[in-house]
Write a protein that holds these residues in place. Structure first.
Motif, PDB file in Angstrom:
ATOM      1  N   ILE A 229       0.836  -1.211   0.000  1.00 56.71           N
ATOM      2  CA  ILE A 229       0.000   0.000   0.000  1.00 56.71           C
ATOM      3  C   ILE A 229       0.864   1.252   0.000  1.00 56.71           C
ATOM      4  O   ILE A 229       0.583   2.223  -0.723  1.00 56.71           O
ATOM      5  CB  ILE A 229      -0.946  -0.026   1.214  1.00 56.71           C
ATOM      6  CG1 ILE A 229      -1.955  -1.172   1.066  1.00 56.71           C
ATOM      7  CG2 ILE A 229      -1.671   1.299   1.359  1.00 56.71           C
ATOM      8  CD1 ILE A 229      -2.838  -1.362   2.271  1.00 56.71           C
ATOM      9  N   ALA A 230       1.932   1.233   0.771  1.00 62.09           N
ATOM     10  CA  ALA A 230       2.819   2.399   0.819  1.00 62.09           C
ATOM     11  C   ALA A 230       3.480   2.637  -0.537  1.00 62.09           C
ATOM     12  O   ALA A 230       3.585   3.795  -0.989  1.00 62.09           O
ATOM     13  CB  ALA A 230       3.872   2.190   1.909  1.00 62.09           C
ATOM     14  N   ASN A 231       3.931   1.588  -1.192  1.00 63.80           N
ATOM     15  CA  ASN A 231       4.564   1.753  -2.503  1.00 63.80           C
ATOM     16  C   ASN A 231       3.574   2.256  -3.551  1.00 63.80           C
ATOM     17  O   ASN A 231       3.915   3.092  -4.393  1.00 63.80           O
ATOM     18  CB  ASN A 231       5.167   0.420  -2.955  1.00 63.80           C
ATOM     19  CG  ASN A 231       6.368   0.011  -2.127  1.00 63.80           C
ATOM     20  OD1 ASN A 231       7.003   0.846  -1.473  1.00 63.80           O
ATOM     21  ND2 ASN A 231       6.676  -1.277  -2.126  1.00 63.80           N
ATOM     22  N   VAL A 232       2.336   1.760  -3.518  1.00 59.49           N
ATOM     23  CA  VAL A 232       1.326   2.212  -4.479  1.00 59.49           C
ATOM     24  C   VAL A 232       1.016   3.689  -4.271  1.00 59.49           C
ATOM     25  O   VAL A 232       0.928   4.466  -5.234  1.00 59.49           O
ATOM     26  CB  VAL A 232       0.050   1.352  -4.355  1.00 59.49           C
ATOM     27  CG1 VAL A 232      -1.078   1.951  -5.190  1.00 59.49           C
ATOM     28  CG2 VAL A 232       0.319  -0.075  -4.785  1.00 59.49           C
ATOM     29  N   ARG A 233       0.851   4.095  -3.032  1.00 59.04           N
ATOM     30  CA  ARG A 233       0.552   5.495  -2.758  1.00 59.04           C
ATOM     31  C   ARG A 233       1.694   6.403  -3.189  1.00 59.04           C
ATOM     32  O   ARG A 233       1.476   7.471  -3.784  1.00 59.04           O
ATOM     33  CB  ARG A 233       0.282   5.670  -1.264  1.00 59.04           C
ATOM     34  CG  ARG A 233      -1.013   5.039  -0.778  1.00 59.04           C
ATOM     35  CD  ARG A 233      -1.100   5.128   0.730  1.00 59.04           C
ATOM     36  NE  ARG A 233      -2.344   4.549   1.246  1.00 59.04           N
ATOM     37  CZ  ARG A 233      -2.572   4.341   2.542  1.00 59.04           C
ATOM     38  NH1 ARG A 233      -1.648   4.667   3.451  1.00 59.04           N
ATOM     39  NH2 ARG A 233      -3.724   3.825   2.921  1.00 59.04           N
ATOM     40  N   GLU A 234       2.927   5.999  -2.886  1.00 56.85           N
ATOM     41  CA  GLU A 234       4.074   6.840  -3.223  1.00 56.85           C
ATOM     42  C   GLU A 234       4.236   6.964  -4.735  1.00 56.85           C
ATOM     43  O   GLU A 234       4.498   8.066  -5.246  1.00 56.85           O
ATOM     44  CB  GLU A 234       5.335   6.244  -2.596  1.00 56.85           C
ATOM     45  CG  GLU A 234       6.583   7.102  -2.747  1.00 56.85           C
ATOM     46  CD  GLU A 234       6.523   8.392  -1.945  1.00 56.85           C
ATOM     47  OE1 GLU A 234       7.336   9.307  -2.224  1.00 56.85           O
ATOM     48  OE2 GLU A 234       5.652   8.500  -1.059  1.00 56.85           O
ATOM     49  N   SER A 236       1.908   6.586  -7.067  1.00 56.84           N
ATOM     50  CA  SER A 236       0.790   7.365  -7.615  1.00 56.84           C
ATOM     51  C   SER A 236       0.939   8.843  -7.310  1.00 56.84           C
ATOM     52  O   SER A 236       0.519   9.697  -8.096  1.00 56.84           O
ATOM     53  CB  SER A 236      -0.536   6.841  -7.063  1.00 56.84           C
ATOM     54  OG  SER A 236      -0.722   5.481  -7.396  1.00 56.84           O
ATOM     55  N   ARG A 237       1.551   9.160  -6.159  1.00 57.00           N
ATOM     56  CA  ARG A 237       1.757  10.575  -5.809  1.00 57.00           C
ATOM     57  C   ARG A 237       2.830  11.212  -6.690  1.00 57.00           C
ATOM     58  O   ARG A 237       2.681  12.357  -7.142  1.00 57.00           O
ATOM     59  CB  ARG A 237       2.161  10.683  -4.346  1.00 57.00           C
ATOM     60  CG  ARG A 237       2.331  12.120  -3.831  1.00 57.00           C
ATOM     61  CD  ARG A 237       2.804  12.130  -2.397  1.00 57.00           C
ATOM     62  NE  ARG A 237       4.136  11.556  -2.262  1.00 57.00           N
ATOM     63  CZ  ARG A 237       5.265  12.251  -2.469  1.00 57.00           C
ATOM     64  NH1 ARG A 237       5.210  13.525  -2.826  1.00 57.00           N
ATOM     65  NH2 ARG A 237       6.428  11.668  -2.306  1.00 57.00           N
ATOM     66  N   PHE A 243      -1.302   4.279 -12.107  1.00 51.68           N
ATOM     67  CA  PHE A 243      -2.330   3.802 -11.190  1.00 51.68           C
ATOM     68  C   PHE A 243      -2.630   2.342 -11.532  1.00 51.68           C
ATOM     69  O   PHE A 243      -2.274   1.842 -12.610  1.00 51.68           O
ATOM     70  CB  PHE A 243      -3.608   4.650 -11.295  1.00 51.68           C
ATOM     71  CG  PHE A 243      -4.147   4.764 -12.687  1.00 51.68           C
ATOM     72  CD1 PHE A 243      -5.015   3.806 -13.200  1.00 51.68           C
ATOM     73  CD2 PHE A 243      -3.786   5.831 -13.496  1.00 51.68           C
ATOM     74  CE1 PHE A 243      -5.508   3.902 -14.484  1.00 51.68           C
ATOM     75  CE2 PHE A 243      -4.266   5.926 -14.787  1.00 51.68           C
ATOM     76  CZ  PHE A 243      -5.141   4.968 -15.290  1.00 51.68           C
ATOM     77  N   LEU A 269      -7.162  -0.727  -0.583  1.00 51.74           N
ATOM     78  CA  LEU A 269      -7.109   0.384  -1.534  1.00 51.74           C
ATOM     79  C   LEU A 269      -8.487   0.683  -2.112  1.00 51.74           C
ATOM     80  O   LEU A 269      -8.821   1.843  -2.368  1.00 51.74           O
ATOM     81  CB  LEU A 269      -6.134   0.050  -2.666  1.00 51.74           C
ATOM     82  CG  LEU A 269      -4.647   0.004  -2.296  1.00 51.74           C
ATOM     83  CD1 LEU A 269      -3.826  -0.533  -3.461  1.00 51.74           C
ATOM     84  CD2 LEU A 269      -4.143   1.392  -1.897  1.00 51.74           C
ATOM     85  N   GLU A 272     -10.470   2.623   0.487  1.00 52.77           N
ATOM     86  CA  GLU A 272      -9.983   4.001   0.618  1.00 52.77           C
ATOM     87  C   GLU A 272     -10.329   4.856  -0.592  1.00 52.77           C
ATOM     88  O   GLU A 272     -10.121   6.081  -0.551  1.00 52.77           O
ATOM     89  CB  GLU A 272      -8.470   3.985   0.809  1.00 52.77           C
ATOM     90  CG  GLU A 272      -8.017   3.320   2.112  1.00 52.77           C
ATOM     91  CD  GLU A 272      -6.517   3.187   2.176  1.00 52.77           C
ATOM     92  OE1 GLU A 272      -5.860   3.601   1.185  1.00 52.77           O
ATOM     93  OE2 GLU A 272      -5.996   2.671   3.175  1.00 52.77           O
ATOM     94  N   SER A 274      -8.889   4.493  -3.618  1.00 48.46           N
ATOM     95  CA  SER A 274      -7.711   4.685  -4.457  1.00 48.46           C
ATOM     96  C   SER A 274      -7.866   4.057  -5.837  1.00 48.46           C
ATOM     97  O   SER A 274      -7.092   4.381  -6.745  1.00 48.46           O
ATOM     98  CB  SER A 274      -6.467   4.095  -3.770  1.00 48.46           C
ATOM     99  OG  SER A 274      -6.250   4.717  -2.511  1.00 48.46           O
TER     100      SER A 274
END
Length: 874
Positions: A229-234, A236-237, A243, A269, A272, A274
């Motif tokens: 989850i942390a890698n996907v968020r980073e 995508s940011r 995505f 995800l 949330e 995402s």
């Protein structure tokens, strides 16, 4: 060229892959190419700032200290990784992806100057084997499935390589060019530094990156879902166009049982917000064989539990997984009840408990009908009918209504021949009912076809029966477009007496789930093509497939980087077998119709026409026949079938021409050998004799044994004749022939009169025998009329198109039917002449005789005028 300015010369030079010949044209060009600024501009303009130094080091004669300074000052990228590879290659250390001389062409002073610049930029550069920056990142990829604490390449080292030493792949041949996006997938925090170095994350790497991000680790650990989850968020940011697509999400869902950490991360995800789509795609399993496997059943039940859906198609898919994936064996006989068989009682109880557990009940008559109408219901479907009797409390009359609805509905599903055979054997009333339904509702005449002028309608037209679903299966495997056209709406059939009407079913090839299963690997070929499936924001969300995440990662690893079009060739048996749209063991409905009702029956004739239209060769050649064998097991070939193909412009099967060559009987339509009561829908039970037209059935289908000369091909008929129209209409009166007369030298009252009388009698017998017209000659005559009509239509069409085009020369193509008939008709004529030569000798005349009793008259064509030699010379 001497008057061109330097800027124009520079542009010309930049477009040349080998500018050496251009510099030898004249003295000015040679002097212009010696300028260091011109050389540096050439490498930067042609190869870009990332690869400029790599290509400049390969042209050692053009490189000097001044060129290196201009390149670096103009923005050429020099990483420590490039300097390490240059040192390895120059001092005879192997660099795997470089097969040329490269830096070995650079003079030693120039190369020493290059190393001094690299040393000033990066200090002490490691030069040992396996210590370069590319090897460090490769080691990180090899240990990507390990927890962070077990990896040899730590975050500080990787960050230093990218940020401080400005790592970036410098050549398209470098394997790191394809592997560097995976490094960014493992550590998205490196993306800003990679962008500063000139790296651009293209959209084509998106699925490639996220697959690795959700890959199942070798050693499962508790924080795996949080790490994903942390890698996907980073990522995508840092990159908004990166995505998770529907393709990768579907692959993760297919591993809901084996890769729980990835599935848990995907669910979080989704909660949330995402994800840019909903995780609901179970409808796509309705038309694929994977719905019968226990693994797919377990995965779909997990998805239904986590993402409940009220769609009727999803409910039908779940019911199929319950009835079809249950491992309990079921008796093959339809007469066995649950009171007589404990195995059948256990099967019914298990299915009923699962339906209650998943809250799919109560079931109705339409649900039972829909389940039985599935293409993947096995031959032992008696458990479903027994469930309806034991659990739903259906009586005998209601069960017969269900069976009738299923039998009539299965006609348009090409692979349900085994089920129809079993139903008809168990219920005697179904045979005549199905036969009458076929004749009354599925007969096709020329008037039912689209007009010949509407080419698109003729191309898309297909008959509802005998669809070649094998062509659809190949299109699924190869990612191609559907080859069979849409199903044509036929008149609605009336319900059987005493039975309720059948529930509406989707015909063969239709997708009740809203779309056929599209293979997930198509997106690798061209990501931009998926824009057709975009959302409201026109974003590329990808297509949905049934492959697992591990299978797609294996394909990415096995497949060469530059051969994305061959993605499906790296698929094993288990990857593709579940996506087939037909069952493993099946019998075509058209083949069953011919076997059950007989080849001389109205239902078989209707099925034959549908198979001819759909070009279903498996049904057309249900009984294979070779020359010399009797054609008694084949459905007769008629001239109507050729006329239908001529209207649609489709090529006839070679089996039709082979039947003609082997002596099949000539018929205009099926009415020539069928009784009128059969054509009206009164179908007798199989084995019961029917009164057929005597003159037409005495030799209905027989092999030609004594071919004789056929009709004249010099007829002036304008087109194909109708069955009852006189053939001699519009013909000239033939001349009296003297070619067949024999000049007699017999002296009257001599002993040779007996011999002369014997010769006259043999000639009379031969003339009598030649009055008969063989089947092949009748076929050749009438197919010749059709060919003339096709040629006339083609000439009119060509004249019309060229007149509209004006002066432009346009090549007008002939239809497939026209080309096929022109070739095979000539072949049939050659075969007919060979047979006549065997019967009458080598001196058989080329003229073909008609069916008139006056054999002494023959047709002669007008003799063409010969061109004079003098005219040709002029």
């Amino acid at each position: 060229m001497d008057r061109l300015c330097d800027e124009i010369l520079q542009l010309i030079l930049n477009e040349l892959s080998n500018p050496a010949p251009f510099t030898q044209v004249c003295r000015r060009h040679h002097e212009f190419s010696q300028d260091s600024y011109v050389r540096a501009t050439y490498f930067l303009a042609r190869h870009g700032r990332i690869q400029a130094l790599f290509w400049a080091l390969g042209r050692g004669k053009l490189l000097n200290e001044r060129v290196i300074d201009i390149l670096l000052n103009s923005g050429a990228h020099l990483s420590r990784y490039l300097a390490q590879c240059a040192m390895h290659h120059y001092f005879r250390t192997q660099v795997p992806f470089i097969k040329t001389r490269w830096v070995r062409t650079v003079p030693l002073p120039v190369f020493a100057y290059f190393l001094s610049i690299a040393a000033r930029m990066y200090g002490d550069i490691p030069v040992a084997k396996g210590e370069d920056d590319g090897s460090l990142l490769s080691l990180l990829l090899k240990q990507s499935r390990f927890p962070n604490e077990y990896r040899a390449a730590k975050w500080d080292q990787v960050n230093e390589v990218v940020e401080k030493y400005r790592f970036i792949p410098f050549s398209d041949k470098d394997p790191m060019m394809a592997q560097f996006p995976l490094v960014l997938a493992m550590e998205p925090r490196l993306l800003p530094f990679a962008r500063l170095n000139g790296f651009h994350m293209e959209r084509k790497y998106r699925n490639f990156v996220f697959r690795r991000m959700f890959e199942k680790p070798a050693i499962m650990f508790e924080s795996r879902a949080d790490e994903i989850i942390a890698n996907v968020r980073e990522l995508s940011r840092l990159a908004p166009d990166m995505f998770i697509s529907r393709t990768v999400a579907a692959e993760i869902c297919m591993e809901a049982k084996t890769n729980e950490a990835a599935y848990t991360a995907l669910k979080r995800l989704d909660k949330e917000g995402s994800l840019k789509f909903e995780l609901a795609y179970m409808q796509l399993f309705l038309n694929t064989r994977s719905v019968t496997t226990s693994y797919t059943a377990s995965v779909l039940r997990i998805l239904y539990k986590d993402f409940p859906c009220k769609d009727e198609t999803v409910r039908l898919v779940l019911l199929l997984t319950i009835f079809l994936s249950e491992p309990t064996p079921v008796p093959s006989s339809l007469s066995v009840t649950s009171e007589q068989s404990t195995i059948l009682a256990r099967y019914i109880e298990t299915c009923h408990n699962e339906i209650l557990e998943m809250d799919l009940g109560p079931l109705t008559r339409n649900d039972i009908t829909d389940v039985l109408m599935s293409k993947f219901v096995p031959e032992r479907f008696g458990g479903v009918l027994e469930y309806a009797r034991a659990i739903l409390k259906m009586g005998k009359t209601e069960l017969e209504g269900v069976v009738t609805d299923v039998a009539l509905g299965c006609l348009e599903i090409g692979c349900k021949g085994k089920m129809l055979k079993k139903l008809v054997e168990a219920h005697e009333f179904l045979g005549p009912l199905v036969g009458a339904h076929i004749v009354r509702n599925y007969r096709i005449d020329l008037d039912d076809l689209p007009p010949m002028e509407d080419e698109s309608a003729c191309k898309e037209y297909s008959a509802p029966l005998c669809a070649d679903f094998m062509l659809r299966g190949r299109s699924f495997l190869l990612g191609l477009e559907d080859t069979a056209g849409p199903v044509v709406a036929m008149p609605q059939h009336a319900p059987a007496p005493g039975h309720a009407p059948a529930a509406p079913q989707n015909p063969e090839g239709a997708n009740p789930g809203g779309g056929d299963v599209e293979m997930a690997d198509n997106e690798s070929d061209n990501e931009d093509d998926d824009a057709a499936h975009g959302s409201e924001d026109d974003e590329d969300l990808g297509v949905v497939g049934q492959d697992t995440l591990s299978a797609m990662i294996r394909k990415d690893e096995m497949m060469p980087t530059r051969r994305r079009r061959y993605h499906e060739l790296y698929t094993n048996y288990h990857d593709s077998i579940g996506k087939l749209p037909y069952p493993a063991d099946y019998t075509q409905v058209g083949s069953w119709i011919q076997s059950y009702f007989g080849h001389l029956s109205a239902p078989a004739a209707v099925a034959r026409i549908h198979a001819v239209i759909n070009q279903n060769y498996n049904v057309l050649h249900h009984h294979y026949t070779t020359e010399g064998t009797v054609l008694a097991a084949r459905v007769p070939t008629t001239l109507k079938q050729f006329k239908i193909l001529a209207r649609l412009g489709r090529s006839p099967s070679m089996g039709l021409y082979d039947d003609i060559e082997w002596g099949t009987e000539f018929y205009f339509t099926e009415e020539d050998y069928l009784a009128q009561e059969e054509l009206s829908g009164i179908i007798p039970a199989p084995g019961k004799k029917t009164r057929r037209p005597r003159a037409r059935v005495e030799q209905a289908i027989k092999c030609e044994t004594s071919p004789t000369p056929g009709p004249s091909s010099a007829s002036t008929s304008a087109g194909p004749s109708t069955p009852r129209s006189p053939e001699s209409e519009g013909k000239k009166r033939p001349r009296r022939s003297v070619a067949n007369g024999t000049k007699s030298y017999v002296v009257p009252d001599s002993d040779d009169e007996d011999i002369a009388d014997g010769e006259d009698q043999s000639q009379a017998r031969l003339a009598k025998k030649r009055r008969a017209e063989s089947n092949m000659q009748r076929w050749i005559k009438h197919l010749g009329f059709i060919l003339k009509d096709e040629q006339k239509k083609y000439n009119d069409r060509k004249r019309r198109i060229r007149a509209a085009a004006g002066d432009a020369r346009i090549r007008v193509a002939k239809s497939d039917f026209h080309k096929s008939l022109a070739f095979n008709l000539a072949r049939l004529r050659r075969v007919d002449r060979v047979k006549r030569e065997k019967l009458y000798g080598a001196n058989v005349p080329d003229e073909e005789y008609g069916s008139s009793d006056e054999d002494e008259y023959q047709h002669r064509t007008a003799r063409g005028k010969r061109a004079r030699v003098g005219d040709k010379a002029a």
